[in-house]
Design an enzyme around this catalytic site. Structure first.
Site, PDB file in Angstrom:
ATOM      1  N   HIS A 185      91.716  43.854 -30.720  1.00  0.00           N
ATOM      2  CA  HIS A 185      92.085  42.461 -30.992  1.00  0.00           C
ATOM      3  C   HIS A 185      92.851  42.419 -32.322  1.00  0.00           C
ATOM      4  CE1 HIS A 185      92.027  38.214 -31.320  1.00  0.00           C
ATOM      5  NE2 HIS A 185      90.892  37.972 -30.688  1.00  0.00           N
ATOM      6  N   GLU A 292      97.509  42.523 -28.582  1.00  0.00           N
ATOM      7  CA  GLU A 292      96.243  43.198 -28.346  1.00  0.00           C
ATOM      8  C   GLU A 292      96.329  44.094 -27.106  1.00  0.00           C
ATOM      9  OE1 GLU A 292      93.358  40.036 -28.059  1.00  0.00           O
ATOM     10  OE2 GLU A 292      94.538  38.781 -29.414  1.00  0.00           O
TER      11      GLU A 292
END
Length: 320
Positions: A185, A292
């Protein structure tokens, strides 16, 4: 305890001998973070809480490439807002039913304390690798009860002068099969979101999580610009093709290995204003873009004893 294969042996130096500058690895006095610094000044910093990368500095250590919220909580009480949190074994809110239904959003990897397994350097000392481990035995009783699967994860961060490589090996340490998702992330720092764009995702299928029923759409044949709140999962046909982040002053190439999906996220002004740990609210969203890499379109299944590997390499590219 996670066992790290091929542990490097200690180096000894003859008394009085002259050695060239070497990569330095330091553990903080509170033992909550590990920092690696190359002789040329480039550095990275990883919290043991979540094995979260919170800093990656290039260009002799003068330029930060990751965005961190000014209000990020780094004391282990909640997931870190910024850097590169690790998502495992579930992505997003857990499903209402199934093995991961009792887990928190994005799983437990980003909110668990990892072990620092050690470091290794290249012969030329132009790179340094940090290894971290997480296993079933590291989890809290609450997380163990929520997901009673036997697992081991080795996470490696390799700092180079113009790159940052991250790799993960997930192993089923038990005899019962289970499924998982994995994602980095990563919050990248940009000069100005209005002067930034992405290439490598044109004419690509994606799910728009902001639209009702999360429809599957096709992106236009043009670079992706961010002009409002964005939350999409792209599924590039070539999982090895780089995704390039173009900013006003540089380019970053994101190269994936065994990771078929790419999430692009920016909260924009309204959502950022409602997030307690997102600062500065006035323009923090202008200075960041999440790109991500992961495997989140469907669960990866591991039988007992099997392992899965994935990786992301981010490289500084010439030009803009």
């Amino acid at each position: 305890m996670v066992d790290r294969p091929k542990k490097p042996s200690a180096l000894t130096t003859a008394a009085g001998s002259s050695m060239p500058p070497t990569a330095q690895v330091d553990i903080s006095q509170s033992s909550d973070r590990v920092t690696a610094t190359l002789p040329t000044g480039e550095s990275c910093e990883v919290l043991l809480f979540g094995a979260t990368l919170v800093s990656w500095k290039s260009e002799g250590g003068s330029r930060e490439n990751l965005w961190m919220s000014d209000a990020a909580v780094v004391d282990g009480s909640k997931a870190v807002r910024g850097g590169a949190p690790l998502v495992f074994p579930v992505f997003g809110p857990p499903p209402p039913q199934g093995p991961t239904s009792r887990l928190p959003q994005h799983g437990f990897a980003r909110i668990s304390r990892w072990e620092f397994l050690g470091k290794s350097t290249s012969e030329s000392d132009s790179s340094v690798q940090l290894d971290f481990g997480l296993s079933s035995s590291n989890l809290t009783p609450e997380m163990r009860n929520a997901w009673p699967c036997e697992f081991g994860v080795i996470y490696s961060v390799t700092l180079g002068q113009r790159s940052l490589d991250t790799r993960v090996v997930v192993r089923n340490e038990g005899g019962v099969a289970w499924e998982f998702m994995w994602l980095w992330h990563t919050y990248f720092r940009v000069d100005d979101i209005s002067q930034s764009h992405l290439t490598g995702l044109s004419s690509t299928p994606y799910h728009d999580k902001l639209l009702p029923q999360n429809p599957l759409l096709i992106s236009p044949p043009a670079p992706l610009t961010i002009t409002s709140e964005t939350d999409r999962i792209y599924h590039p046909s070539d999982p090895t093709a780089p995704i390039t982040i173009h900013t006003a002053s540089r380019r970053l190439e994101v190269v994936r290995e065994n990771l078929p999906d790419v999430v692009v996220w920016n909260p924009w002004v309204e959502k950022a204003s409602k997030m307690a740990d997102f600062e500065p609210k006035i323009d923090g969203w202008k200075r960041m873009l999440c790109v991500e890499a992961g495997s989140v379109g469907g669960g990866v299944k591991l039988e007992g004893g099997e392992a899965w590997e994935g990786g992301v390499s981010v490289r500084l590219a010439d030009g803009i």
